[in-house]
Design a protein around this motif. Structure first.
Motif, PDB file in Angstrom:
ATOM      1  N   VAL A   1       0.857  -1.187   0.000  1.00 54.39           N
ATOM      2  CA  VAL A   1       0.000   0.000   0.000  1.00 54.39           C
ATOM      3  C   VAL A   1       0.888   1.230   0.000  1.00 54.39           C
ATOM      4  N   GLY A   2       0.500   2.217  -0.790  1.00 51.36           N
ATOM      5  CA  GLY A   2       1.254   3.447  -0.851  1.00 51.36           C
ATOM      6  C   GLY A   2       0.353   4.651  -1.032  1.00 51.36           C
ATOM      7  N   LEU A   3       0.954   5.822  -0.931  1.00 52.51           N
ATOM      8  CA  LEU A   3       0.279   7.091  -1.162  1.00 52.51           C
ATOM      9  C   LEU A   3       0.898   7.707  -2.410  1.00 52.51           C
ATOM     10  N   TYR A   4       0.048   8.042  -3.381  1.00 52.69           N
ATOM     11  CA  TYR A   4       0.488   8.615  -4.653  1.00 52.69           C
ATOM     12  C   TYR A   4      -0.026  10.038  -4.725  1.00 52.69           C
ATOM     13  N   ALA A   5       0.818  10.958  -5.140  1.00 58.33           N
ATOM     14  CA  ALA A   5       0.461  12.374  -5.181  1.00 58.33           C
ATOM     15  C   ALA A   5       0.802  12.978  -6.529  1.00 58.33           C
ATOM     16  N   LEU A   6      -0.158  13.666  -7.099  1.00 55.93           N
ATOM     17  CA  LEU A   6       0.051  14.448  -8.319  1.00 55.93           C
ATOM     18  C   LEU A   6      -0.604  15.797  -8.092  1.00 55.93           C
ATOM     19  N   ASN A   7       0.113  16.865  -8.375  1.00 53.67           N
ATOM     20  CA  ASN A   7      -0.441  18.205  -8.185  1.00 53.67           C
ATOM     21  C   ASN A   7      -1.230  18.646  -9.405  1.00 53.67           C
ATOM     22  N   ALA A   8      -2.078  19.617  -9.209  1.00 53.67           N
ATOM     23  CA  ALA A   8      -2.920  20.137 -10.294  1.00 53.67           C
ATOM     24  C   ALA A   8      -2.050  20.482 -11.497  1.00 53.67           C
ATOM     25  N   GLY A   9      -2.484  20.028 -12.670  1.00 52.26           N
ATOM     26  CA  GLY A   9      -1.781  20.308 -13.908  1.00 52.26           C
ATOM     27  C   GLY A   9      -0.591  19.403 -14.191  1.00 52.26           C
ATOM     28  N   GLU A  10      -0.233  18.563 -13.232  1.00 53.43           N
ATOM     29  CA  GLU A  10       0.933  17.693 -13.390  1.00 53.43           C
ATOM     30  C   GLU A  10       0.633  16.524 -14.331  1.00 53.43           C
ATOM     31  N   HIS A  11       1.690  15.954 -14.919  1.00 51.82           N
ATOM     32  CA  HIS A  11       1.609  14.796 -15.810  1.00 51.82           C
ATOM     33  C   HIS A  11       1.826  13.517 -15.000  1.00 51.82           C
ATOM     34  N   ASP A  12       1.022  12.501 -15.236  1.00 55.12           N
ATOM     35  CA  ASP A  12       1.161  11.207 -14.576  1.00 55.12           C
ATOM     36  C   ASP A  12       2.074  10.316 -15.427  1.00 55.12           C
ATOM     37  N   PRO A  13       3.272   9.967 -14.923  1.00 55.15           N
ATOM     38  CA  PRO A  13       4.232   9.209 -15.728  1.00 55.15           C
ATOM     39  C   PRO A  13       4.072   7.687 -15.651  1.00 55.15           C
ATOM     40  N   GLN A  14       2.990   7.192 -15.053  1.00 56.64           N
ATOM     41  CA  GLN A  14       2.856   5.750 -14.831  1.00 56.64           C
ATOM     42  C   GLN A  14       2.917   4.923 -16.106  1.00 56.64           C
ATOM     43  N   LYS A  15       3.446   3.733 -15.954  1.00 60.87           N
ATOM     44  CA  LYS A  15       3.429   2.685 -16.970  1.00 60.87           C
ATOM     45  C   LYS A  15       2.603   1.529 -16.392  1.00 60.87           C
ATOM     46  N   PRO A  16       2.099   0.618 -17.217  1.00 59.17           N
ATOM     47  CA  PRO A  16       1.348  -0.525 -16.677  1.00 59.17           C
ATOM     48  C   PRO A  16       2.187  -1.308 -15.658  1.00 59.17           C
ATOM     49  N   HIS A  17       1.515  -1.828 -14.651  1.00 55.59           N
ATOM     50  CA  HIS A  17       2.162  -2.589 -13.589  1.00 55.59           C
ATOM     51  C   HIS A  17       1.855  -4.076 -13.753  1.00 55.59           C
ATOM     52  N   GLY A  18       2.681  -4.899 -13.166  1.00 55.37           N
ATOM     53  CA  GLY A  18       2.486  -6.343 -13.215  1.00 55.37           C
ATOM     54  C   GLY A  18       1.558  -6.859 -12.135  1.00 55.37           C
ATOM     55  N   GLN A  19       0.952  -5.954 -11.371  1.00 54.52           N
ATOM     56  CA  GLN A  19       0.063  -6.326 -10.274  1.00 54.52           C
ATOM     57  C   GLN A  19      -1.299  -5.674 -10.481  1.00 54.52           C
ATOM     58  N   ASP A  20      -2.349  -6.292  -9.923  1.00 58.51           N
ATOM     59  CA  ASP A  20      -3.642  -5.629  -9.843  1.00 58.51           C
ATOM     60  C   ASP A  20      -3.492  -4.451  -8.890  1.00 58.51           C
ATOM     61  N   GLU A  21      -4.289  -3.388  -9.144  1.00 55.97           N
ATOM     62  CA  GLU A  21      -4.255  -2.199  -8.289  1.00 55.97           C
ATOM     63  C   GLU A  21      -5.659  -1.750  -7.938  1.00 55.97           C
ATOM     64  N   VAL A  22      -5.789  -1.184  -6.771  1.00 54.55           N
ATOM     65  CA  VAL A  22      -7.007  -0.470  -6.383  1.00 54.55           C
ATOM     66  C   VAL A  22      -6.579   0.917  -5.945  1.00 54.55           C
ATOM     67  N   TYR A  23      -7.225   1.934  -6.514  1.00 53.68           N
ATOM     68  CA  TYR A  23      -6.996   3.326  -6.135  1.00 53.68           C
ATOM     69  C   TYR A  23      -8.168   3.805  -5.298  1.00 53.68           C
ATOM     70  N   LEU A  24      -7.879   4.477  -4.178  1.00 55.24           N
ATOM     71  CA  LEU A  24      -8.886   5.180  -3.387  1.00 55.24           C
ATOM     72  C   LEU A  24      -8.463   6.640  -3.331  1.00 55.24           C
ATOM     73  N   VAL A  25      -9.248   7.500  -3.953  1.00 57.02           N
ATOM     74  CA  VAL A  25      -8.923   8.926  -3.976  1.00 57.02           C
ATOM     75  C   VAL A  25      -9.291   9.520  -2.621  1.00 57.02           C
ATOM     76  N   VAL A  26      -8.279  10.076  -1.930  1.00 59.53           N
ATOM     77  CA  VAL A  26      -8.524  10.681  -0.621  1.00 59.53           C
ATOM     78  C   VAL A  26      -8.710  12.190  -0.716  1.00 59.53           C
ATOM     79  N   SER A  27      -8.209  12.803  -1.796  1.00 61.20           N
ATOM     80  CA  SER A  27      -8.469  14.228  -2.028  1.00 61.20           C
ATOM     81  C   SER A  27      -8.100  14.562  -3.469  1.00 61.20           C
TER      82      SER A  27
END
Length: 105
Positions: free
Chosen positions: A31-57
């Motif tokens: 489990v981790g915390l991921y942060a992107l600021n307004a206007g920022e680019h998301d650099p993610q690539k596909p992962h080898g694991q299933d993921e669940v995202y819960l938006v906290v803000s």
């Protein structure tokens, strides 16, 4: 038991000057915390694991494969392993709890 406070996790993530802070790793998940600021680019690539995202803000759109939806506080999104996905049109600073299963490599 392991217990965490989002404010403490955000402070640790910011102090480490990274977009992602893994704060829990067990045999079957991480489990981790991921942060992107307004206007920022998301650099993610596909992962080898299933993921669940819960938006906290924050507020943004996310595209998973060919599907796009808007997300905000309380949104939960499942991303299957190997599927391309990105947050975009980030209009408010985004903070997301990420659960990987099995644990992120």
């Amino acid at each position: 038991m392991k217990a965490f406070r989002l404010d403490d996790l955000e402070a640790e993530r910011a102090a480490n000057e990274g977009a992602y802070l893994q704060f829990l790793r067990e045999r079957n998940m991480s489990v981790g915390l991921y942060a992107l600021n307004a206007g920022e680019h998301d650099p993610q690539k596909p992962h080898g694991q299933d993921e669940v995202y819960l938006v906290v803000s924050g507020r943004a759109s996310i595209t998973v494969g060919l599907e796009t939806t808007e997300v905000a506080r309380g949104s939960v999104v499942y991303v299957p392993a190997g599927v391309a996905h990105k947050f975009h049109h980030i209009s408010e600073d985004l903070r997301v709890l990420v659960v990987f299963s099995p644990p992120e490599a």
